[in-house]
Design a protein around this motif. Structure first.
Motif, PDB file in Angstrom:
ATOM      1  N   ILE A  41      71.996   2.121  54.393  1.00 56.73           N
ATOM      2  CA  ILE A  41      71.380   2.403  54.709  1.00 56.73           C
ATOM      3  C   ILE A  41      69.471   1.674  53.622  1.00 56.73           C
ATOM      4  O   ILE A  41      68.965   1.514  54.495  1.00 56.73           O
ATOM      5  CB  ILE A  41      70.640   3.733  54.620  1.00 56.73           C
ATOM      6  N   MET A  68      79.147   6.027  61.202  1.00 56.59           N
ATOM      7  CA  MET A  68      78.535   6.586  60.800  1.00 56.59           C
ATOM      8  C   MET A  68      77.892   7.891  61.631  1.00 56.59           C
ATOM      9  O   MET A  68      76.838   7.482  62.643  1.00 56.59           O
ATOM     10  CB  MET A  68      76.974   5.764  60.370  1.00 56.59           C
ATOM     11  N   ILE A 109      76.071  10.767  62.903  1.00 59.59           N
ATOM     12  CA  ILE A 109      73.694  11.278  63.316  1.00 59.59           C
ATOM     13  C   ILE A 109      73.729  12.708  62.166  1.00 59.59           C
ATOM     14  O   ILE A 109      74.262  13.507  62.959  1.00 59.59           O
ATOM     15  CB  ILE A 109      73.827  11.830  64.644  1.00 59.59           C
ATOM     16  N   ARG A 154      70.030  11.737  57.381  1.00 61.23           N
ATOM     17  CA  ARG A 154      70.090  10.292  57.553  1.00 61.23           C
ATOM     18  C   ARG A 154      69.242   9.956  58.665  1.00 61.23           C
ATOM     19  O   ARG A 154      68.375   9.078  58.174  1.00 61.23           O
ATOM     20  CB  ARG A 154      71.027   9.797  58.589  1.00 61.23           C
ATOM     21  N   LYS A 155      68.580  11.200  59.397  1.00 62.87           N
ATOM     22  CA  LYS A 155      67.245  11.020  60.030  1.00 62.87           C
ATOM     23  C   LYS A 155      66.071  11.132  59.541  1.00 62.87           C
ATOM     24  O   LYS A 155      65.016  10.552  60.294  1.00 62.87           O
ATOM     25  CB  LYS A 155      67.115  11.925  61.665  1.00 62.87           C
ATOM     26  N   ILE A 180      66.400   7.088  59.016  1.00 58.34           N
ATOM     27  CA  ILE A 180      66.584   5.861  59.142  1.00 58.34           C
ATOM     28  C   ILE A 180      66.388   6.989  61.309  1.00 58.34           C
ATOM     29  O   ILE A 180      66.947   7.889  61.302  1.00 58.34           O
ATOM     30  CB  ILE A 180      67.358   4.988  59.133  1.00 58.34           C
ATOM     31  N   ASN A 181      66.394   5.639  62.642  1.00 61.63           N
ATOM     32  CA  ASN A 181      66.518   6.290  63.032  1.00 61.63           C
ATOM     33  C   ASN A 181      67.927   6.133  63.941  1.00 61.63           C
ATOM     34  O   ASN A 181      68.540   6.123  62.903  1.00 61.63           O
ATOM     35  CB  ASN A 181      65.624   5.736  64.624  1.00 61.63           C
ATOM     36  N   PHE A 182      68.629   7.089  64.406  1.00 62.97           N
ATOM     37  CA  PHE A 182      69.776   6.761  66.059  1.00 62.97           C
ATOM     38  C   PHE A 182      70.081   5.939  66.578  1.00 62.97           C
ATOM     39  O   PHE A 182      68.901   6.664  67.739  1.00 62.97           O
ATOM     40  CB  PHE A 182      70.660   7.657  65.621  1.00 62.97           C
ATOM     41  N   GLY A 240      72.995   4.081  63.299  1.00 59.71           N
ATOM     42  CA  GLY A 240      71.597   3.368  62.569  1.00 59.71           C
ATOM     43  C   GLY A 240      70.510   2.122  62.583  1.00 59.71           C
ATOM     44  O   GLY A 240      71.091   0.883  62.269  1.00 59.71           O
ATOM     45  N   LYS A 285      66.466   0.327  69.871  1.00 58.18           N
ATOM     46  CA  LYS A 285      67.169   1.583  70.081  1.00 58.18           C
ATOM     47  C   LYS A 285      67.113   1.533  71.642  1.00 58.18           C
ATOM     48  O   LYS A 285      68.228   2.303  72.170  1.00 58.18           O
ATOM     49  CB  LYS A 285      66.040   2.779  69.524  1.00 58.18           C
TER      50      LYS A 285
END
Length: 282
Positions: A78, A93, A95, A99-100, A103-105, A241, A250
């Motif tokens: 990350i 990875m 979600i 983690r959000k 970063i975005n997913f 990620g 995205k």
């Protein structure tokens, strides 16, 4: 989503000038761990292989994008994304809300519960809840009751988990105090300690454990046990990620994932690598 094969150089230049990655740029650099079979691993000749690699290539083909897949150690995967060493992470990875924050997913491209891998000769092979599946988000009471039923059997035992994973967080929350939790850099490392008898169990994604059970040193004498858990702190599924600012990339991944799930491609690839369907449902 179909992205035009021919993209004007002016559009590419604009996309890169704003500092965000897009599906229209010349090459999308994708990181995977390369040590999490059968999700991703380094095969013969140092070639990256596995479910994640096939998924990444499939999505890039659908986006009409040229992609480069590179290996990156899990514990730095990350930070290296946010440092712009690559544009996306496709590495099994999950979600999660934690983690959000960083970063975005993308939309989920897979979903699978966790489980324990133990020796058939171990008392843990008789773990209650084996064969049952629970979602911590929608079946919290029943799930936690199943977790409590496991704890007495784990007393005085040691559990191996990969560090910086949802499984490490899960073990720390639910089994710390009942068992000794040992963190490892890779899943391969805790598998080796299990085979050597240095730990009593491994807690990991059941799909990764299925891959372990296909290895000759594990296939005859080890078994997957315990209640299979998903949801809650275990996340919303497995996604790609991405940096928060890369909204165009995205959307491209989301559209490609949605199409690959709907036409059965993700199901086909998951059955190829895991022998089960772990494509997102609903």
């Amino acid at each position: 989503m179909t992205i035009a094969k021919t993209v004007g150089l002016a559009i590419i230049g604009t996309a890169l000038a704003v500092g965000g990655a897009s599906a229209q740029q010349k090459t999308i650099k994708i990181a995977t761990e390369g040590a999490y079979a059968p999700w991703n691993f380094t095969g013969a000749g140092g070639k990256l292989e596995g479910f994640d690699v096939d998924i990444a290539n499939e999505l890039c083909n659908r986006m009409k994008a040229k992609c480069e897949i590179v290996a990156q150690d899990w514990d730095g995967i990350i930070p290296a994304l946010t440092a712009k060493k690559y544009d996306a992470i496709v590495a099994g990875m999950s979600i999660t809300d934690e983690r959000k924050k960083t970063i975005n997913f993308s939309l989920p491209y897979a979903s699978g519960p966790n489980g324990f891998l133990v020796a058939k000769s171990s008392p843990l092979a008789k773990m209650p809840g084996t064969g049952q599946t629970f979602n911590l988000a929608t079946q919290k009471e029943a799930a936690e009751k199943a977790i409590e039923a496991v704890k007495p059997l784990l007393k005085g035992k040691s559990i191996g988990v990969q560090g910086s994973t949802i499984h490490a967080n899960f073990a720390d929350k639910y089994y710390k105090g009942a068992a000794e939790i040992r963190e490892y850099k890779t899943t391969e490392a805790h598998d080796l300690d299990l085979a050597a008898g240095r730990i009593d169990a491994v807690l990991a994604d059941s799909t990764a454990l299925i891959g372990t059970l296909e290895k000759p040193e594990f296939s005859k004498d080890y078994v997957l046990v315990g209640p299979a858990m998903s949801g809650g702190l275990l996340g919303e599924g497995v996604g790609i990620g991405l940096r928060k600012e890369d909204t165009e990339l995205k959307k491209a991944f989301d559209d490609a994932i949605q199409a690959a799930v709907q036409d059965g491609t993700v199901k086909k690839l998951s059955e190829k690598w895991f022998k089960i369907d772990i494509s997102p449902k609903g």
